[in-house]
Design an enzyme around this catalytic site. Structure first.
Site, PDB file in Angstrom:
ATOM      1  N   LYS A   1       8.080  19.501  46.174  1.00  0.00           N
ATOM      2  CA  LYS A   1       8.759  20.780  45.914  1.00  0.00           C
ATOM      3  C   LYS A   1       7.733  21.853  45.543  1.00  0.00           C
ATOM      4  O   LYS A   1       7.117  21.792  44.487  1.00  0.00           O
ATOM      5  CB  LYS A   1       9.768  20.678  44.773  1.00  0.00           C
ATOM      6  CG  LYS A   1      10.607  21.962  44.706  1.00  0.00           C
ATOM      7  CD  LYS A   1      11.317  22.179  43.393  1.00  0.00           C
ATOM      8  CE  LYS A   1      10.513  22.906  42.362  1.00  0.00           C
ATOM      9  NZ  LYS A   1      10.243  24.329  42.672  1.00  0.00           N
TER      10      LYS A   1
ATOM     11  N   GLY B   1       2.102  21.860  36.362  1.00  0.00           N
ATOM     12  CA  GLY B   1       2.833  23.031  35.901  1.00  0.00           C
ATOM     13  C   GLY B   1       2.616  23.228  34.416  1.00  0.00           C
ATOM     14  O   GLY B   1       1.606  22.792  33.856  1.00  0.00           O
TER      15      GLY B   1
ATOM     16  N   GLU C   1       5.304  23.057  28.815  1.00  0.00           N
ATOM     17  CA  GLU C   1       6.717  23.077  28.405  1.00  0.00           C
ATOM     18  C   GLU C   1       7.578  22.234  29.366  1.00  0.00           C
ATOM     19  O   GLU C   1       8.327  21.350  28.931  1.00  0.00           O
ATOM     20  CB  GLU C   1       7.167  24.539  28.410  1.00  0.00           C
ATOM     21  CG  GLU C   1       8.552  24.785  27.927  1.00  0.00           C
ATOM     22  CD  GLU C   1       9.002  26.204  28.271  1.00  0.00           C
ATOM     23  OE1 GLU C   1       8.170  27.032  28.706  1.00  0.00           O
ATOM     24  OE2 GLU C   1      10.209  26.459  28.125  1.00  0.00           O
TER      25      GLU C   1
ATOM     26  N   GLY D   1       6.410  20.103  31.549  1.00  0.00           N
ATOM     27  CA  GLY D   1       5.834  18.753  31.548  1.00  0.00           C
ATOM     28  C   GLY D   1       6.444  17.880  30.466  1.00  0.00           C
ATOM     29  O   GLY D   1       6.733  16.690  30.686  1.00  0.00           O
TER      30      GLY D   1
ATOM     31  N   GLU E   1      -0.253  17.206  35.120  1.00  0.00           N
ATOM     32  CA  GLU E   1      -1.383  18.140  35.042  1.00  0.00           C
ATOM     33  C   GLU E   1      -0.810  19.431  34.480  1.00  0.00           C
ATOM     34  O   GLU E   1      -0.069  20.125  35.163  1.00  0.00           O
ATOM     35  CB  GLU E   1      -1.964  18.416  36.437  1.00  0.00           C
ATOM     36  CG  GLU E   1      -2.445  17.203  37.182  1.00  0.00           C
ATOM     37  CD  GLU E   1      -3.827  16.746  36.750  1.00  0.00           C
ATOM     38  OE1 GLU E   1      -4.429  17.382  35.853  1.00  0.00           O
ATOM     39  OE2 GLU E   1      -4.297  15.744  37.302  1.00  0.00           O
TER      40      GLU E   1
ATOM     41  N   CYS F   1      -5.138  27.061  35.711  1.00  0.00           N
ATOM     42  CA  CYS F   1      -4.876  26.205  34.555  1.00  0.00           C
ATOM     43  C   CYS F   1      -6.145  25.962  33.739  1.00  0.00           C
ATOM     44  O   CYS F   1      -6.088  25.826  32.524  1.00  0.00           O
ATOM     45  CB  CYS F   1      -4.294  24.886  35.014  1.00  0.00           C
ATOM     46  SG  CYS F   1      -5.254  24.153  36.332  1.00  0.00           S
TER      47      CYS F   1
ATOM     48  N   GLU G   1      -1.777  29.920  26.194  1.00  0.00           N
ATOM     49  CA  GLU G   1      -2.169  30.163  27.578  1.00  0.00           C
ATOM     50  C   GLU G   1      -1.466  31.427  28.090  1.00  0.00           C
ATOM     51  O   GLU G   1      -0.246  31.507  28.075  1.00  0.00           O
ATOM     52  CB  GLU G   1      -1.766  28.964  28.436  1.00  0.00           C
ATOM     53  CG  GLU G   1      -2.191  29.106  29.867  1.00  0.00           C
ATOM     54  CD  GLU G   1      -1.811  27.902  30.722  1.00  0.00           C
ATOM     55  OE1 GLU G   1      -0.665  27.458  30.625  1.00  0.00           O
ATOM     56  OE2 GLU G   1      -2.679  27.433  31.462  1.00  0.00           O
TER      57      GLU G   1
HETATM   58  P1  NAP Z   1       6.283  25.638  35.631  1.00  0.00           P
HETATM   59  O1  NAP Z   1       7.257  26.654  35.264  1.00  0.00           O
HETATM   60  O2  NAP Z   1       6.140  24.443  34.777  1.00  0.00           O
HETATM   61  O3  NAP Z   1       6.625  25.220  37.127  1.00  0.00           O
HETATM   62  C1  NAP Z   1       5.930  24.230  37.835  1.00  0.00           C
HETATM   63  C2  NAP Z   1       6.858  23.628  38.855  1.00  0.00           C
HETATM   64  O4  NAP Z   1       7.907  22.924  38.201  1.00  0.00           O
HETATM   65  C3  NAP Z   1       7.528  24.650  39.748  1.00  0.00           C
HETATM   66  O5  NAP Z   1       7.694  24.109  41.027  1.00  0.00           O
HETATM   67  C4  NAP Z   1       8.874  24.819  39.040  1.00  0.00           C
HETATM   68  O6  NAP Z   1       9.869  25.378  39.837  1.00  0.00           O
HETATM   69  C5  NAP Z   1       9.171  23.412  38.622  1.00  0.00           C
HETATM   70  N1  NAP Z   1      10.103  23.273  37.519  1.00  0.00           N
HETATM   71  C6  NAP Z   1      10.548  24.204  36.638  1.00  0.00           C
HETATM   72  N2  NAP Z   1      11.407  23.659  35.755  1.00  0.00           N
HETATM   73  C7  NAP Z   1      11.514  22.354  36.073  1.00  0.00           C
HETATM   74  C8  NAP Z   1      12.239  21.252  35.526  1.00  0.00           C
HETATM   75  N3  NAP Z   1      13.015  21.397  34.454  1.00  0.00           N
HETATM   76  N4  NAP Z   1      12.106  20.036  36.090  1.00  0.00           N
HETATM   77  C9  NAP Z   1      11.303  19.869  37.155  1.00  0.00           C
HETATM   78  N5  NAP Z   1      10.604  20.866  37.725  1.00  0.00           N
HETATM   79  C10 NAP Z   1      10.697  22.099  37.182  1.00  0.00           C
HETATM   80  O7  NAP Z   1       4.834  26.218  35.731  1.00  0.00           O
HETATM   81  P2  NAP Z   1       4.389  27.508  36.497  1.00  0.00           P
HETATM   82  O8  NAP Z   1       4.710  28.667  35.644  1.00  0.00           O
HETATM   83  O9  NAP Z   1       4.886  27.489  37.880  1.00  0.00           O
HETATM   84  O10 NAP Z   1       2.821  27.275  36.585  1.00  0.00           O
HETATM   85  C11 NAP Z   1       1.981  27.678  35.594  1.00  0.00           C
HETATM   86  C12 NAP Z   1       1.592  26.529  34.704  1.00  0.00           C
HETATM   87  O11 NAP Z   1       1.055  25.454  35.464  1.00  0.00           O
HETATM   88  C13 NAP Z   1       0.523  26.896  33.734  1.00  0.00           C
HETATM   89  O12 NAP Z   1       0.865  26.456  32.459  1.00  0.00           O
HETATM   90  C14 NAP Z   1      -0.709  26.168  34.232  1.00  0.00           C
HETATM   91  O13 NAP Z   1      -1.646  25.873  33.274  1.00  0.00           O
HETATM   92  C15 NAP Z   1      -0.142  24.982  34.866  1.00  0.00           C
HETATM   93  N6  NAP Z   1      -1.039  24.466  35.899  1.00  0.00           N
HETATM   94  C16 NAP Z   1      -1.726  23.314  35.645  1.00  0.00           C
HETATM   95  C17 NAP Z   1      -2.601  22.805  36.574  1.00  0.00           C
HETATM   96  C18 NAP Z   1      -3.367  21.535  36.313  1.00  0.00           C
HETATM   97  O14 NAP Z   1      -3.910  20.967  37.247  1.00  0.00           O
HETATM   98  N7  NAP Z   1      -3.412  21.048  35.104  1.00  0.00           N
HETATM   99  C19 NAP Z   1      -2.772  23.456  37.794  1.00  0.00           C
HETATM  100  C20 NAP Z   1      -2.049  24.629  38.024  1.00  0.00           C
HETATM  101  C21 NAP Z   1      -1.170  25.115  37.062  1.00  0.00           C
HETATM  102  P3  NAP Z   1       9.965  26.997  39.861  1.00  0.00           P
HETATM  103  O15 NAP Z   1       8.767  27.453  40.580  1.00  0.00           O
HETATM  104  O16 NAP Z   1      11.149  27.365  40.593  1.00  0.00           O
HETATM  105  O17 NAP Z   1      10.005  27.443  38.445  1.00  0.00           O
END
Ligand code: NAP
Ligand code: MG
Length: 503
Positions: free
Chosen positions: A208, A260, A263, A265, A282, A316, A414
């Site tokens: 997804k 992602g 929160e 995670g 991650e 990230c 962050e």
């Molecule tokens: P996010 O809100 O956690 O979203 C990540 C993914 O999860 C998206 O596809 C999102 O869909 C989906 N999602 C949202 N709520 C969910 C739920 N309850 N259950 C399952 N999936 C769900 O994060 P983001 O704002 O897109 O990305 C930014 C974050 O990612 C930052 O905190 C960053 O540090 C982290 N990140 C980490 C890495 C790493 O390798 N450690 C790499 C890149 C990013 P939607 O898009 O529709 O919300």
């Protein structure tokens, strides 16, 4: 459940019309075709969403223009995708590794052949500068498939084993059906990080992409069709967090790989607890970038820029906490100001752009809230880049804060935007203590000319990746992942394969 299958497996089946976008800012012009409406990619074909999920628009954050409509994945869509993946699993897992490798090589080659188109699409859908999508995201995505193609027929060497009686263990087994959920900051690259190791090890996948950046994952699905990947081995279901949650909660999923926010995670970890689903996370970061007085300051300033303004800070592992040794603080801040003033903020499709558009309106609002909080807490905001910004689109000038206390919100949380918190230290011990004083532990940078200091400091930093006299460099052979609230499990390298095999 019955599903209306299209006659020919192409994204065009769901196109009410096809828009051809001319892109003239590159050395040569390129054309990218985007369908007006996309379905999910399930069982080797693009299908209309079932279960009344409907569609939503994916927009270009640099223009606020809708690019197309994508499907909102419902429980029924996720269920269909998981079934397709489950059906495809025995044949795919049973294929000799060297045969699976051929598909991965073909995907890698096809990404290279369609690189220009993918780069333009990535930039249009997500706002990142074309120079980055062209030189970083797309080549690295291809590199991940090449690298993992090389592992597919060598898994028994990666995971050698003997029973206690000395007889060899059976061939390495895949985990099964993998639910893979990715963010919007490196859309195609994160898809490659997830799919390539899973496929190499004989798993099948339901991916997804993030709601704001689904287009390159859908194009990757097309590539899977082009290379003749067996039906159902890769499935792409688009949608928002609800679709992600449906994948996490589906009983037919054997492994969840999530990149992602911390929160989300935590929610996923709670949902997976008590099930037999494997999980890798991650998550977020607040990574320290440490500059010692004996570093080459000009190089370090480039590293600071690379560390925090690359991809608008939507990284990230961004070096978002800068620690500068006190004796060179003034010099570093002055050089940073000069360098920042030269950054070109604007049209992401212009190859001279350094900082593109913020990925979404929502993310822009989040960044603004943090900047306001920093000012309210008494830190000093430096916004030295005064160039005019486009009228439409989501824009944020790169900035940094000085006078930051460790307790300030801009030093702790962050921001995921082009905002840097500058702090100072006196001794190496203080640098280590302050760098580690965070719930995160994804990455760190160290700048010094002293080799002995490099290894001493790196050993004490609680971070999954430590860059020495460089920052934000990635290689598929190098494992990536976090400590503490930055998650667990590794992606890339031999260590990254572990998440996808039953040992
Ligand atoms: P996010 O809100 O956690 O979203 C990540 C993914 O999860 C998206 O596809 C999102 O869909 C989906 N999602 C949202 N709520 C969910 C739920 N309850 N259950 C399952 N999936 C769900 O994060 P983001 O704002 O897109 O990305 C930014 C974050 O990612 C930052 O905190 C960053 O540090 C982290 N990140 C980490 C890495 C790493 O390798 N450690 C790499 C890149 C990013 P939607 O898009 O529709 O919300
Ligand atoms: Mg978009």
């Amino acid at each position: 459940m019955t599903r209306q299958a299209p006659a020919a497996p192409s994204r065009l089946d769901f196109a009410t019309e096809l828009t051809r976008w001319e892109y003239a800012a590159a050395p040569e012009t390129a054309q990218v075709e985007i369908a007006a409406r996309y379905g999910h990619f399930i069982g080797g074909e693009f299908v209309a969403p079932a279960g009344g999920g409907g569609h939503f628009a994916s927009i270009n954050p640099a223009t606020e223009q809708p690019l197309c409509e994508v499907a909102q994945g419902s429980d029924a869509d996720v269920d269909a995708a998981v079934r397709a993946a489950r059906d495809a699993l025995p044949a795919w897992a049973g294929l000799p590794g060297k045969e699976r490798a051929k598909y991965l090589y073909r995907i890698a080659r096809r990404i290279q052949e369609r690189a220009r188109e993918l780069a333009v699409l990535e930039t249009m859908d997500g706002g990142k500068p074309i120079r980055e999508s062209r030189d970083v995201d797309i080549p690295l995505a291809a590199a991940h498939f090449f690298y993992h193609a090389g592992w597919a027929d060598k898994l028994e060497f990666a995971f050698p084993g003997r029973r206690t009686d000395g007889t060899p263990v059976p061939p390495v087994q895949p985990v099964g059906v993998c639910g893979q959920i990715i963010p919007w900051n490196f859309p195609l690259l994160m898809a490659a990080w997830k799919l390539a190791p899973a496929l190499a090890c004989g798993n099948t996948c339901v991916l997804k992409p993030a709601e704001t950046t689904p287009l390159t994952a859908l194009r990757l699905a097309e590539i899977c069709l082009e290379v003749g990947l067996p039906r159902g081995v890769v499935n792409v279901v688009t949608g928002d967090g609800r679709t992600g949650a449906a994948i996490v909660n589906h009983p037919g999923i054997d492994k969840i790989a999530f990149t992602g926010s911390t929160e989300v995670g935590k929610k996923i970890a709670a949902a997976a607890a008590g099930t037999d689903k494997r999980l890798t996370l991650e998550l977020g970061g607040k990574s320290p970038n440490i500059i010692f007085e004996d570093a080459s300051i000009d190089q370090a300033v480039e590293g600071i820029i690379e560390g925090i303004y690359f991809n608008q800070g939507h990284v990230c592992c961004a070096g978002s906490r800068l620690f500068v040794q006190e004796s060179v603080l003034e010099e570093v801040v002055e050089k940073l100001r000069i360098r920042m003033a030269s950054l070109r903020v604007g049209d992401p499709l212009d190859k001279n752009t350094d900082v593109g558009a913020i990925n979404s309106k929502q993310q822009l609002a989040t960044i603004r809230r943090y900047v306001e909080a920093g000012v309210a807490e008494g830190a000093r905001l430096h916004e030295v880049n005064g160039r005019p910004l486009p009228d439409r689109g989501y824009w944020c000038r790169p900035s940094f804060f000085t006078g930051v206390q460790p307790s300030h919100v801009v030093a702790r949380e962050e921001i995921f935007g082009p905002v840097l918190a500058v702090m100072s230290f006196r001794t190496p011990e203080e640098a280590i203590t302050r760098a580690n004083n965070t719930p995160y532990g994804l990455a760190a940078g160290v700048w010094t000319d002293k080799g002995s200091k490099i290894f001493e400091i790196a050993r004490h930093l609680k971070a999954g990746v430590v860059w020495l006299n460089t920052y934000n460099k990635f290689d598929p052979a190098s494992p990536f992942g976090g400590f503490k609230e930055s998650g667990f499990g590794r992606e890339g390298g031999l260590q990254g394969l572990r998440g996808y095999v039953r040992i």
